[in-house]
Scaffold this motif. Structure first.
Motif, mmCIF file in Angstrom:
data_model
loop_
_atom_site.group_PDB
_atom_site.id
_atom_site.type_symbol
_atom_site.label_atom_id
_atom_site.label_comp_id
_atom_site.label_asym_id
_atom_site.label_seq_id
_atom_site.Cartn_x
_atom_site.Cartn_y
_atom_site.Cartn_z
ATOM 1 N N TYR A 123 82.229 61.129 -1.156
ATOM 2 C CA TYR A 123 81.641 60.624 -2.396
ATOM 3 C C TYR A 123 82.698 60.489 -3.482
ATOM 4 N N ASN A 124 83.550 61.500 -3.629
ATOM 5 C CA ASN A 124 84.558 61.478 -4.692
ATOM 6 C C ASN A 124 85.649 60.439 -4.434
ATOM 7 N N GLU A 125 85.953 60.180 -3.161
ATOM 8 C CA GLU A 125 87.001 59.224 -2.832
ATOM 9 C C GLU A 125 86.488 57.793 -2.800
ATOM 10 N N LEU A 126 85.348 57.584 -2.135
ATOM 11 C CA LEU A 126 84.840 56.232 -1.901
ATOM 12 C C LEU A 126 83.790 55.793 -2.919
ATOM 13 N N GLY A 127 83.164 56.765 -3.572
ATOM 14 C CA GLY A 127 82.062 56.436 -4.475
ATOM 15 C C GLY A 127 80.715 56.438 -3.784
ATOM 16 N N TYR A 128 80.674 56.906 -2.539
ATOM 17 C CA TYR A 128 79.416 57.031 -1.797
ATOM 18 C C TYR A 128 79.662 57.921 -0.579
ATOM 19 N N VAL A 129 78.583 58.429 -0.014
ATOM 20 C CA VAL A 129 78.653 59.174 1.239
ATOM 21 C C VAL A 129 78.384 58.182 2.357
ATOM 22 N N PRO A 130 79.324 57.974 3.265
ATOM 23 C CA PRO A 130 79.170 56.926 4.276
ATOM 24 C C PRO A 130 78.062 57.210 5.277
ATOM 25 N N TYR A 131 77.563 56.121 5.814
ATOM 26 C CA TYR A 131 76.494 56.182 6.813
ATOM 27 C C TYR A 131 77.013 56.657 8.164
ATOM 28 N N ASP A 132 78.277 56.365 8.479
ATOM 29 C CA ASP A 132 78.786 56.571 9.839
ATOM 30 C C ASP A 132 79.735 57.762 9.977
ATOM 31 N N VAL A 133 79.554 58.795 9.152
ATOM 32 C CA VAL A 133 80.426 59.979 9.271
ATOM 33 C C VAL A 133 79.619 61.224 9.633
ATOM 34 N N LYS A 134 78.451 61.010 10.228
ATOM 35 C CA LYS A 134 77.602 62.088 10.729
ATOM 36 C C LYS A 134 77.098 63.015 9.620
ATOM 37 N N ILE A 135 76.803 62.434 8.485
ATOM 38 C CA ILE A 135 76.138 63.157 7.396
ATOM 39 C C ILE A 135 74.778 62.493 7.191
ATOM 40 N N ASN A 136 73.743 63.161 7.595
ATOM 41 C CA ASN A 136 72.400 62.599 7.503
ATOM 42 C C ASN A 136 71.990 62.364 6.047
ATOM 43 N N GLU A 137 71.129 61.401 5.858
ATOM 44 C CA GLU A 137 70.511 61.137 4.558
ATOM 45 C C GLU A 137 71.576 60.802 3.515
ATOM 46 N N ASN A 138 72.586 60.095 3.939
ATOM 47 C CA ASN A 138 73.767 59.813 3.132
ATOM 48 C C ASN A 138 73.476 58.969 1.897
ATOM 49 N N ALA A 139 72.632 57.953 2.034
ATOM 50 C CA ALA A 139 72.326 57.106 0.878
ATOM 51 C C ALA A 139 71.557 57.896 -0.175
ATOM 52 N N ALA A 140 70.626 58.706 0.260
ATOM 53 C CA ALA A 140 69.875 59.536 -0.680
ATOM 54 C C ALA A 140 70.810 60.499 -1.406
ATOM 55 N N ARG A 141 71.752 61.078 -0.668
ATOM 56 C CA ARG A 141 72.717 61.985 -1.300
ATOM 57 C C ARG A 141 73.524 61.239 -2.364
ATOM 58 N N THR A 142 73.987 60.056 -2.030
ATOM 59 C CA THR A 142 74.776 59.277 -2.988
ATOM 60 C C THR A 142 74.002 59.037 -4.269
ATOM 61 N N LEU A 143 72.761 58.608 -4.144
ATOM 62 C CA LEU A 143 71.953 58.307 -5.321
ATOM 63 C C LEU A 143 71.699 59.554 -6.154
ATOM 64 N N GLU A 144 71.424 60.664 -5.499
ATOM 65 C CA GLU A 144 71.151 61.891 -6.247
ATOM 66 C C GLU A 144 72.422 62.448 -6.878
ATOM 67 N N TYR A 145 73.564 62.336 -6.196
ATOM 68 C CA TYR A 145 74.824 62.779 -6.788
ATOM 69 C C TYR A 145 75.161 61.932 -8.023
ATOM 70 N N ALA A 146 74.909 60.625 -7.961
ATOM 71 C CA ALA A 146 75.206 59.757 -9.103
ATOM 72 C C ALA A 146 74.360 60.143 -10.308
ATOM 73 N N TYR A 147 73.075 60.425 -10.067
ATOM 74 C CA TYR A 147 72.230 60.884 -11.180
ATOM 75 C C TYR A 147 72.721 62.228 -11.716
ATOM 76 N N ALA A 148 73.098 63.142 -10.820
ATOM 77 C CA ALA A 148 73.634 64.428 -11.263
ATOM 78 C C ALA A 148 74.896 64.223 -12.097
ATOM 79 N N ASP A 149 75.712 63.249 -11.719
ATOM 80 C CA ASP A 149 76.922 62.972 -12.488
ATOM 81 C C ASP A 149 76.592 62.454 -13.880
ATOM 82 N N PHE A 150 75.502 61.713 -14.003
ATOM 83 C CA PHE A 150 75.050 61.324 -15.341
ATOM 84 C C PHE A 150 74.709 62.555 -16.166
ATOM 85 N N CYS A 151 73.996 63.499 -15.546
ATOM 86 C CA CYS A 151 73.617 64.726 -16.255
ATOM 87 C C CYS A 151 74.858 65.504 -16.677
ATOM 88 N N ILE A 152 75.871 65.538 -15.808
ATOM 89 C CA ILE A 152 77.129 66.210 -16.153
ATOM 90 C C ILE A 152 77.812 65.482 -17.310
#
Length: 760
Positions: free
Chosen positions: A450-479
């Motif tokens: 996420y910190n390097e690419l700006g998202y959690v990739p779909y193909d790196v064996k991390i489930n629910e990656n798009a949801a994580r990306t969206l929630e991390y982005a909102y958390a970053d707004f809160c920060i």
């Protein structure tokens, strides 16, 4: 026929007038703790249980119909009770910890859970937040319970018998029990849990009886040891007995502690003392009325009143107070993270993936002191474990995704709540952005991508990656918001201003939906926007695309502007409820609940999309928000055992209803705005902690009058589609003029739209 109806209409109007005018109204009479209990694994109507408790109490009590260890401890369709359990369960999926149960038995002694169970009927059951009563048919015994925060009183009414018994079950996974006949007392502890506890975890309990024992026995497994007063084994319990006259009442006072046996005794003495059962019940009723009465609603139907207060009851149960008062009356807690007894507040049994949306923001609005204590509890959790909790029960649990503690913390501070160490919390939030925790739900799983690419990739064996990306982005707004408020370095503020826009990396311009993206930068293929799970969490792309709480205008622009955005919102409700369950291999209950509710792809039974009906306010079509919000309130909530349309989840789905009934909702916690919807009642009075009152009037409200024609705030026209937190807390009068026809001119200009990071 009209003549016959008039007395009933008159009675209804009298009742409504009494409701409006009574200064000492018993709000508990409108609460149905059985709302949502008619649930099962494959279809949730709430997945709740009747919590006999005080608000945010450390211990709840519940009649147990399910087997020991079964998360579905009480099912409305069951017809037998196995015991009355002290429970700390936040969800059937998370299950319970530190539980033990009490069960009266008559006749031939039966102590195992299968043998001792008794038939019961809901017709002989009374369920209130502060009181429970049921008739156990097989034992001809009435059981009543009245709770406090850490203790309770039982009142058992026995028949005439020389074989009246009380069975104490300390549950499995290691337990201890001791009978002290000369003191008419039983002590013990339970260690049973479902994870998230240190190795020294114990729930110590103590029971006092007001009748001498004529029979004593302990048991281990299925072996009873008559006369034996003490047992320690994998699964132990105790039985005491006596002769009783017809209608004889036996009282039990019981309390527990996560700290020590001595603290359990102190909790019992402090919270029950010499109080009678009735006194304890009345204190519990007063505690509930004090909190429920903070929101006084008038002018609705009986079903609406009962639904509102039943939802408000649910919203006030969690998070659980996991602290106690020592002999010097100082706040202390057993740490569910490091096993030590330490000073200060601690709360638990909450999943922030659910509750950051409106349940915890409800506390920032109505309970700032409690919110400050919750924040102190987060400070302590971080100091004791090295990470902020995201799903605690009682310690870290590997459940759900996100980094949503940032939302809670920013929302609290931005709305002016103080009294806790915000700098330590900010340090903890920053740590989350660079680290994964001891379980995948803690910290940020996939943070390096996420910190390097700006998202959690779909193909790196991390489930629910798009949801994580969206929630991390909102958390970053809160920060970002918090960093500005704390005057952090400009480079740090700029970093999170940039990162909160990472949601853009997953927007697919072809489908105009959020879509998983591979590490190389190409979108996942094939893409089915109706596929649940996979790149998303308990939902599909139609549900998660809207999880850009902080920048709806930015999302709208990506979709082609306000008109295209509103049309996309419309699609959610008009698409057929088709689904692809292949990620799970079976139809999970959340899918089924969406399918059967007849609202297209709208899945209110799960949390990710619950804010979506309010988003028309950002697109210049607020009347559509008003229509759909009332549809959801009217169709998907009822004060009945099947009253929810999916998992209730620690007060979140209930808080949605409470906020929506008031006429506004916190779409983006971390800002000070509440987006306007459609108030449900003719009159509502909110009493804030500062003593000020806000009266919300909608005198011409009704089943057809769902549209907001005009709004005035303290006598001045209010043309905005949102309300400000600090303005509300100053009290005053908020007037809604409701209509059966949509007003398609009010709130349609960009100047009326709620906040977005990218502007309006």
């Amino acid at each position: 026929m009209q003549t016959l109806l008039r007395p009933f209409v008159l009675a209804f109007l009298v009742a409504q007038t009494a409701f409006a005018q009574s200064p000492n109204l018993d709000y508990t009479q409108y609460v149905n703790p059985l709302m949502g209990t008619d649930s099962r694994h494959e279809l949730s109507a709430g997945n709740t249980y009747p919590a006999i408790a005080t608000p945010w109490g450390m211990n709840f009590w519940c009649p147990q119909t399910g087997k020991n260890g079964d998360g579905w401890m009480y099912m409305y369709t069951a017809n037998k009770i196995r015991g009355f359990k002290q429970t700390h369960q936040p969800s059937p999926w998370i299950n319970d910890y530190g539980m033990f149960s009490i069960m009266p038995v008559t006749g031939k002694l039966k102590f195992t859970e299968d043998e001792r169970q008794s038939w019961f009927s809901h017709k002989a059951e009374v369920v209130k937040p502060h009181y429970y009563s049921v008739y156990l048919a097989d034992h001809d015994t009435q059981v009543e319970i009245a709770p406090t925060e850490r203790a309770a009183q039982f009142r058992l009414t026995f028949p005439k018998t020389d074989s009246a018994f009380v069975v104490i079950d300390a549950f499995a996974k290691g337990s201890y029990i001791k009978i002290i006949p000369e003191q008419q007392k039983i002590i013990g502890y339970s260690t049973q849990n479902s994870g998230g506890v240190p190795l020294n975890f114990r729930n110590y309990f103590e029971l006092h009886f007001d009748k001498p024992f004529t029979y004593n026995a302990t048991w281990s497994g299925k072996k009873l040891s008559k006369g034996n007063l003490e047992q320690k084994d994998e699964h132990v319990g105790a039985v005491i007995g006596f002769k009783t006259k017809k209608g004889e009442v036996v009282h039990i006072k019981v309390a527990s502690s996560f700290i020590s046996a001595e603290q359990a005794a102190l909790n019992l003495s402090r919270e029950l003392g010499n109080d009678s059962f009735t006194a304890t019940m009345q204190k519990g009723q007063k505690a509930w009325n004090q909190e429920l009465g903070r929101l006084a609603v008038e002018g609705g139907t009986d079903a609406q009143l009962r639904t509102f207060y039943s939802c408000l009851y649910r919203a006030l149960l969690f998070p659980r107070k996991f602290y106690e008062y020592d002999a010097q009356n100082k706040v202390v807690h057993y740490s569910p993270y490091n096993g030590q007894v330490l000073p200060g507040y601690m709360f638990t049994d909450n999943g922030f993936w659910d509750t950051f949306r409106s349940a915890i923001p409800f506390f920032t609005l109505m309970y700032p002191t409690l919110n400050s204590q919750i924040m102190e509890g987060l400070v302590n959790a971080y100091k004791e474990s090295g990470f902020l909790p995201e799903w605690a029960s009682p310690g870290h649990r590997d459940c759900m995704i996100g980094s949503n503690s940032a939302s809670l913390i920013a929302d609290s501070y931005i709305k002016g709540i103080r009294g806790y160490d915000i700098n330590t919390l900010y340090e903890a939030i920053l740590k989350n952005t660079e680290n994964a925790g001891p379980v995948n739900s803690v910290g940020r799983f996939g943070h390096e991508y996420y910190n390097e690419l700006g998202y959690v990739p779909y193909d790196v064996k991390i489930n629910e990656n798009a949801a994580r990306t969206l929630e991390y982005a909102y958390a970053d707004f809160c920060i970002w918001e918090l960093a500005k408020a704390l005057k952090r370095p400009e480079s740090e503020i700029a970093l999170f201003a940039k990162r909160n826009q990472n949601y853009r990396n997953l927007f697919d311009p072809e489908t105009k939906l959020m879509r998983g993206k591979n590490k190389a930068g190409d979108f996942q293929k094939p893409f089915n926007p109706f596929k649940w799970g996979d790149a998303f969490t308990e939902g599909n792309s139609w549900h998660y695309t809207w999880s850009v709480f902080h920048d709806i205008n930015g999302l709208s622009n990506l979709m082609g502007g306000k008109a295209a955005f509103a049309q996309k919102l419309d699609s959610v409700f008009v698409l057929p409820p088709v689904y692809d369950e292949s990620y799970y291999g079976f139809v999970i209950h959340e899918i089924r609940e969406m399918q059967i509710m007849n609202m297209g792809q709208y899945a209110h039974g799960n949390q990710p999309i619950q804010h979506m009906p309010y988003l028309y306010n950002y697109a210049g079509q607020p009347w559509k928000s008003q229509y759909w919000i009332r549809q959801i309130m009217d169709k998907l909530y009822q004060p009945t055992p099947d009253g929810y349309c999916g998992d209730e989840d620690n007060g979140q789905t209930s808080a949605w209803y409470v906020f929506s009934a008031l006429g506004f909702y916190p779409v983006c916690p971390g800002t000070t705005q509440y987006v306007i919807g459609s108030p449900l009642f003719k009159r509502m009075t909110m009493t804030f902690e500062n003593g000020k009152k806000l009266t919300i009037n909608a005198p011409n409200n009704g089943a057809q009058q769902v549209y907001v024609d005009q709004v005035t705030l303290n006598g001045k026209p209010h043309n905005l589609n949102y309300l400000e937190h600090h303005t509300l807390q100053q009290g005053g009068t908020l007037d809604f003029k409701m209509s059966a026809q949509p007003n398609q001119t009010r709130g349609t200009q960009a100047s009326s739209f709620p906040y977005s990071f990218s502007g309006k």
